[in-house]
Design a protein around this motif. Structure first.
Motif, PDB file in Angstrom:
ATOM      1  N   CYS A   1       0.827  -1.212   0.000  1.00 21.39           N
ATOM      2  CA  CYS A   1       0.000   0.000   0.000  1.00 21.39           C
ATOM      3  C   CYS A   1       0.858   1.258   0.000  1.00 21.39           C
ATOM      4  O   CYS A   1       0.683   2.142  -0.837  1.00 21.39           O
ATOM      5  CB  CYS A   1      -0.929  -0.009   1.203  1.00 21.39           C
ATOM      6  SG  CYS A   1      -1.940   1.489   1.346  1.00 21.39           S
ATOM      7  N   ASN A   2       1.796   1.347   0.931  1.00 22.33           N
ATOM      8  CA  ASN A   2       2.581   2.571   1.055  1.00 22.33           C
ATOM      9  C   ASN A   2       3.536   2.780  -0.105  1.00 22.33           C
ATOM     10  O   ASN A   2       3.780   3.911  -0.525  1.00 22.33           O
ATOM     11  CB  ASN A   2       3.344   2.578   2.379  1.00 22.33           C
ATOM     12  CG  ASN A   2       2.479   3.046   3.532  1.00 22.33           C
ATOM     13  OD1 ASN A   2       1.289   3.270   3.363  1.00 22.33           O
ATOM     14  ND2 ASN A   2       3.072   3.211   4.700  1.00 22.33           N
ATOM     15  N   SER A   3       4.076   1.696  -0.645  1.00 19.90           N
ATOM     16  CA  SER A   3       4.971   1.859  -1.798  1.00 19.90           C
ATOM     17  C   SER A   3       4.188   2.263  -3.041  1.00 19.90           C
ATOM     18  O   SER A   3       4.696   3.004  -3.888  1.00 19.90           O
ATOM     19  CB  SER A   3       5.776   0.577  -2.045  1.00 19.90           C
ATOM     20  OG  SER A   3       4.939  -0.526  -2.326  1.00 19.90           O
ATOM     21  N   VAL A   4       2.930   1.834  -3.148  1.00 19.06           N
ATOM     22  CA  VAL A   4       2.086   2.232  -4.278  1.00 19.06           C
ATOM     23  C   VAL A   4       1.702   3.708  -4.172  1.00 19.06           C
ATOM     24  O   VAL A   4       1.596   4.395  -5.194  1.00 19.06           O
ATOM     25  CB  VAL A   4       0.834   1.332  -4.365  1.00 19.06           C
ATOM     26  CG1 VAL A   4      -0.223   1.946  -5.270  1.00 19.06           C
ATOM     27  CG2 VAL A   4       1.224  -0.051  -4.896  1.00 19.06           C
ATOM     28  N   ILE A   5       1.514   4.210  -2.959  1.00 16.07           N
ATOM     29  CA  ILE A   5       1.294   5.652  -2.802  1.00 16.07           C
ATOM     30  C   ILE A   5       2.483   6.412  -3.374  1.00 16.07           C
ATOM     31  O   ILE A   5       2.331   7.433  -4.049  1.00 16.07           O
ATOM     32  CB  ILE A   5       1.090   6.031  -1.319  1.00 16.07           C
ATOM     33  CG1 ILE A   5      -0.153   5.345  -0.756  1.00 16.07           C
ATOM     34  CG2 ILE A   5       0.947   7.543  -1.167  1.00 16.07           C
ATOM     35  CD1 ILE A   5      -0.325   5.519   0.746  1.00 16.07           C
TER      36      ILE A   5
ATOM     37  N   GLY B   1      11.226   3.402  -4.763  1.00 14.33           N
ATOM     38  CA  GLY B   1      10.946   2.812  -3.461  1.00 14.33           C
ATOM     39  C   GLY B   1      10.091   1.563  -3.562  1.00 14.33           C
ATOM     40  O   GLY B   1      10.296   0.591  -2.821  1.00 14.33           O
ATOM     41  N   PHE B   2       9.155   1.571  -4.482  1.00 17.14           N
ATOM     42  CA  PHE B   2       8.277   0.422  -4.721  1.00 17.14           C
ATOM     43  C   PHE B   2       9.097  -0.802  -5.112  1.00 17.14           C
ATOM     44  O   PHE B   2       8.922  -1.893  -4.564  1.00 17.14           O
ATOM     45  CB  PHE B   2       7.284   0.801  -5.824  1.00 17.14           C
ATOM     46  CG  PHE B   2       6.400  -0.314  -6.302  1.00 17.14           C
ATOM     47  CD1 PHE B   2       5.266  -0.671  -5.587  1.00 17.14           C
ATOM     48  CD2 PHE B   2       6.685  -0.988  -7.476  1.00 17.14           C
ATOM     49  CE1 PHE B   2       4.428  -1.685  -6.040  1.00 17.14           C
ATOM     50  CE2 PHE B   2       5.853  -2.003  -7.931  1.00 17.14           C
ATOM     51  CZ  PHE B   2       4.737  -2.350  -7.210  1.00 17.14           C
ATOM     52  N   LEU B   3      10.006  -0.634  -6.048  1.00 18.24           N
ATOM     53  CA  LEU B   3      10.828  -1.761  -6.505  1.00 18.24           C
ATOM     54  C   LEU B   3      11.743  -2.255  -5.396  1.00 18.24           C
ATOM     55  O   LEU B   3      11.982  -3.457  -5.251  1.00 18.24           O
ATOM     56  CB  LEU B   3      11.657  -1.344  -7.725  1.00 18.24           C
ATOM     57  CG  LEU B   3      10.875  -0.977  -8.993  1.00 18.24           C
ATOM     58  CD1 LEU B   3      11.821  -0.493 -10.077  1.00 18.24           C
ATOM     59  CD2 LEU B   3      10.078  -2.170  -9.492  1.00 18.24           C
ATOM     60  N   TYR B   4      12.257  -1.314  -4.599  1.00 13.94           N
ATOM     61  CA  TYR B   4      13.210  -1.662  -3.549  1.00 13.94           C
ATOM     62  C   TYR B   4      12.562  -2.531  -2.479  1.00 13.94           C
ATOM     63  O   TYR B   4      13.097  -3.578  -2.101  1.00 13.94           O
ATOM     64  CB  TYR B   4      13.764  -0.371  -2.952  1.00 13.94           C
ATOM     65  CG  TYR B   4      14.832  -0.564  -1.914  1.00 13.94           C
ATOM     66  CD1 TYR B   4      15.863  -1.485  -2.085  1.00 13.94           C
ATOM     67  CD2 TYR B   4      14.826   0.187  -0.747  1.00 13.94           C
ATOM     68  CE1 TYR B   4      16.845  -1.649  -1.129  1.00 13.94           C
ATOM     69  CE2 TYR B   4      15.806   0.036   0.219  1.00 13.94           C
ATOM     70  CZ  TYR B   4      16.812  -0.880   0.022  1.00 13.94           C
ATOM     71  OH  TYR B   4      17.793  -1.034   0.972  1.00 13.94           O
ATOM     72  N   VAL B   5      11.385  -2.115  -1.971  1.00 14.95           N
ATOM     73  CA  VAL B   5      10.783  -2.866  -0.869  1.00 14.95           C
ATOM     74  C   VAL B   5      10.108  -4.148  -1.344  1.00 14.95           C
ATOM     75  O   VAL B   5       9.835  -5.035  -0.525  1.00 14.95           O
ATOM     76  CB  VAL B   5       9.771  -1.986  -0.096  1.00 14.95           C
ATOM     77  CG1 VAL B   5      10.465  -0.800   0.531  1.00 14.95           C
ATOM     78  CG2 VAL B   5       8.620  -1.532  -0.980  1.00 14.95           C
ATOM     79  N   PHE B   6       9.851  -4.268  -2.635  1.00 14.63           N
ATOM     80  CA  PHE B   6       9.234  -5.505  -3.125  1.00 14.63           C
ATOM     81  C   PHE B   6      10.146  -6.711  -2.921  1.00 14.63           C
ATOM     82  O   PHE B   6       9.687  -7.845  -2.834  1.00 14.63           O
ATOM     83  CB  PHE B   6       8.842  -5.371  -4.600  1.00 14.63           C
ATOM     84  CG  PHE B   6       7.361  -5.436  -4.810  1.00 14.63           C
ATOM     85  CD1 PHE B   6       6.781  -6.452  -5.543  1.00 14.63           C
ATOM     86  CD2 PHE B   6       6.521  -4.489  -4.238  1.00 14.63           C
ATOM     87  CE1 PHE B   6       5.413  -6.523  -5.729  1.00 14.63           C
ATOM     88  CE2 PHE B   6       5.161  -4.540  -4.418  1.00 14.63           C
ATOM     89  CZ  PHE B   6       4.587  -5.550  -5.159  1.00 14.63           C
TER      90      PHE B   6
ATOM     91  N   ILE C   1      -6.540  10.023  -7.043  1.00 13.03           N
ATOM     92  CA  ILE C   1      -5.745   8.812  -7.302  1.00 13.03           C
ATOM     93  C   ILE C   1      -5.006   8.383  -6.048  1.00 13.03           C
ATOM     94  O   ILE C   1      -5.061   7.219  -5.631  1.00 13.03           O
ATOM     95  CB  ILE C   1      -4.747   9.051  -8.455  1.00 13.03           C
ATOM     96  CG1 ILE C   1      -5.482   9.420  -9.750  1.00 13.03           C
ATOM     97  CG2 ILE C   1      -3.861   7.832  -8.656  1.00 13.03           C
ATOM     98  CD1 ILE C   1      -6.395   8.363 -10.274  1.00 13.03           C
ATOM     99  N   ILE C   2      -4.290   9.318  -5.425  1.00 15.48           N
ATOM    100  CA  ILE C   2      -3.498   8.930  -4.247  1.00 15.48           C
ATOM    101  C   ILE C   2      -4.392   8.664  -3.037  1.00 15.48           C
ATOM    102  O   ILE C   2      -4.026   7.874  -2.160  1.00 15.48           O
ATOM    103  CB  ILE C   2      -2.416   9.976  -3.909  1.00 15.48           C
ATOM    104  CG1 ILE C   2      -3.021  11.342  -3.599  1.00 15.48           C
ATOM    105  CG2 ILE C   2      -1.403  10.078  -5.029  1.00 15.48           C
ATOM    106  CD1 ILE C   2      -2.007  12.343  -3.094  1.00 15.48           C
ATOM    107  N   THR C   3      -5.581   9.288  -3.003  1.00 19.80           N
ATOM    108  CA  THR C   3      -6.519   8.978  -1.919  1.00 19.80           C
ATOM    109  C   THR C   3      -6.972   7.533  -2.009  1.00 19.80           C
ATOM    110  O   THR C   3      -7.019   6.812  -1.006  1.00 19.80           O
ATOM    111  CB  THR C   3      -7.739   9.920  -1.980  1.00 19.80           C
ATOM    112  OG1 THR C   3      -7.309  11.261  -1.788  1.00 19.80           O
ATOM    113  CG2 THR C   3      -8.765   9.561  -0.911  1.00 19.80           C
ATOM    114  N   MET C   4      -7.288   7.079  -3.217  1.00 20.77           N
ATOM    115  CA  MET C   4      -7.691   5.687  -3.410  1.00 20.77           C
ATOM    116  C   MET C   4      -6.573   4.738  -3.012  1.00 20.77           C
ATOM    117  O   MET C   4      -6.799   3.721  -2.333  1.00 20.77           O
ATOM    118  CB  MET C   4      -8.093   5.446  -4.860  1.00 20.77           C
ATOM    119  CG  MET C   4      -8.613   4.040  -5.113  1.00 20.77           C
ATOM    120  SD  MET C   4      -9.032   3.736  -6.840  1.00 20.77           S
ATOM    121  CE  MET C   4     -10.391   4.865  -7.057  1.00 20.77           C
TER     122      MET C   4
END
Length: 409
Positions: free
Chosen positions: A132-136, A145-150, A394-397
């Motif tokens: 969730c947080n990396s997608v934000i 950051g998304f790729l790193y924490v995955f 978008i970011i709220t969703m």
């Protein structure tokens, strides 16, 4: 061609398109297949430039009739259905269902089972919040950051795989406990994760928490007050971000959560930034819970003593006729189940995940209703984005973590 305004409009989509005729206003479809929605659901937006005037959510695109399916399946065959609710943290769904059946049967699980469940459920919570947080971050333009924490999510999936042989939809655990005890390899992987993950998550937080661009994009985006959140029936991180200190693990402890001391992060404004911070804080608390459960793991059996509901060992099934017969009877629902009506809830990745189960003594549930937190708090989405910009919607969703599989069961 002139419009006949006196005639009814049978087509709902046509009706939506006629909502606004003011010059400069237009209709925008956000979804159902737009990549920014992160799921198959639609919002029909009435726009004035970049500002949202009205929003009408539409669900039903991937409705799979889970509740009706469950009413035609024996109890053991329902676990793969619960997997497909919030698939970012499916073990929590599985164990919530198993605890519901145990409540109906009056089964008391050993402490070792409770602690093992906490370890797995908190790993699943970390996996859920991490996504969730990396997608934000992705939706605000920060992809790295998304790729790193995955990579860390893959380590969690490796742990799940070492326990049950599956990664995403896990079918993990059994009514009464686990299929088998954790192996030395599983314990090793968990301890390695507890060492490696905090460094990675600290780096992720340093990228975002005080990042001026990220703060400008998220602070004030999609806010909701505590009063309105409660009126809509919010639970989980989205409610706590609005300032309400409610967590099922504390208010209605299950699986021996009362044995542990942990803090519930609470926000203030209920906006996207607060939801981001609350989930960050919950990840650190989950790490503490896992470590404490691992360090204090009781001795004992990894399943309750309920042979009429607990599947016999596989090696016995292959070589022993009685074990094969019992395996068949349990899986196919030939074991007598008491009549009753129970509700059990767990703290899922998105809030209170509840199971309302009615048994008439038959081989399948008479009625089974899933309380899906996504379905409940998604009703507030139009109100949260009204008057804001499309980019904020978008970011709220994303910060609400709307999971289509849970929303539209």
């Amino acid at each position: 061609m002139a419009e006949n305004t006196n005639s009814p409009i049978p087509d709902d989509i046509h009706a939506r398109q006629l909502l606004h005729r003011t010059e400069g206003h237009y209709t925008l479809n956000l979804g159902p297949t737009h990549p920014a929605t992160h799921g198959v659901f639609q919002n029909v937006l009435q726009m004035d430039g970049e500002r949202i005037l009205e929003s009408e959510p539409t669900i039903g695109y991937i409705h799979r009739a889970f509740e009706k399916l469950a009413e035609h399946r024996p109890y053991y065959q329902i676990t793969p259905i619960t997997d497909r609710l919030n698939y970012c943290s499916s073990p929590i769904n599985n164990m919530g269902w198993h605890m519901t059946v145990e409540k109906l049967l009056g089964v008391k699980t050993p402490k070792r089972v409770d602690y093992m469940r906490i370890i797995i459920m908190e790993l699943a919570r970390i996996s859920d919040h991490l996504v969730c947080n990396s997608v934000i971050g992705v939706d605000t333009g920060a992809f790295s950051g998304f790729l790193y924490v995955f990579q860390e999510r893959e380590k969690i999936y490796d742990i799940f795989e070492s326990i049950c042989g599956a990664r995403l939809t896990t079918n993990i655990g059994r009514i009464g406990g686990f299929e088998r005890d954790f192996t030395p390899d599983t314990f090793k992987r968990i301890r390695e994760f507890l060492v490696s993950f905090p460094k990675v998550w600290s780096e992720f937080e340093s990228l975002f928490v005080r990042n001026r661009i990220f703060m400008d994009r998220t602070i004030g985006a999609g806010p909701i007050t505590a009063e309105l959140a409660l009126e809509y029936g919010f639970t989980g991180p989205n409610l706590r971000a609005a300032g309400v200190d409610y967590d099922v693990r504390v208010m209605q402890p299950y699986s021996s959560y009362q044995d542990f001391d942990f803090t519930i992060p609470v926000g203030d404004k209920g906006d996207t930034y607060d939801r981001f911070l609350v989930r960050n804080g919950e990840i650190w608390e989950s790490l503490k819970l896992i470590k404490n459960a691992l360090d204090n793991l009781p001795e004992g059996n990894y399943h309750a003593d309920v042979p009429e509901f607990y599947l016999p060992p596989k090696e016995d099934v292959y070589h022993n006729m009685e074990a094969l017969i019992y395996h068949f009877k349990i899986v196919m629902g030939e074991i007598e189940v008491p009549k009753g009506e129970v509700y059990h809830a767990v703290e899922g990745g998105n809030g209170e995940l509840g199971f309302y189960l009615v048994s008439d003594g038959g081989r399948t549930p008479y009625r089974l209703h899933f309380r899906r937190p996504c379905f409940i708090y998604y009703q507030a989405y139009p109100e949260m984005i009204k008057g804001g910009f499309l980019s904020d919607a978008i970011i709220t969703m994303s910060s609400m973590n709307v999971i289509a599989g849970e929303l539209d069961a």
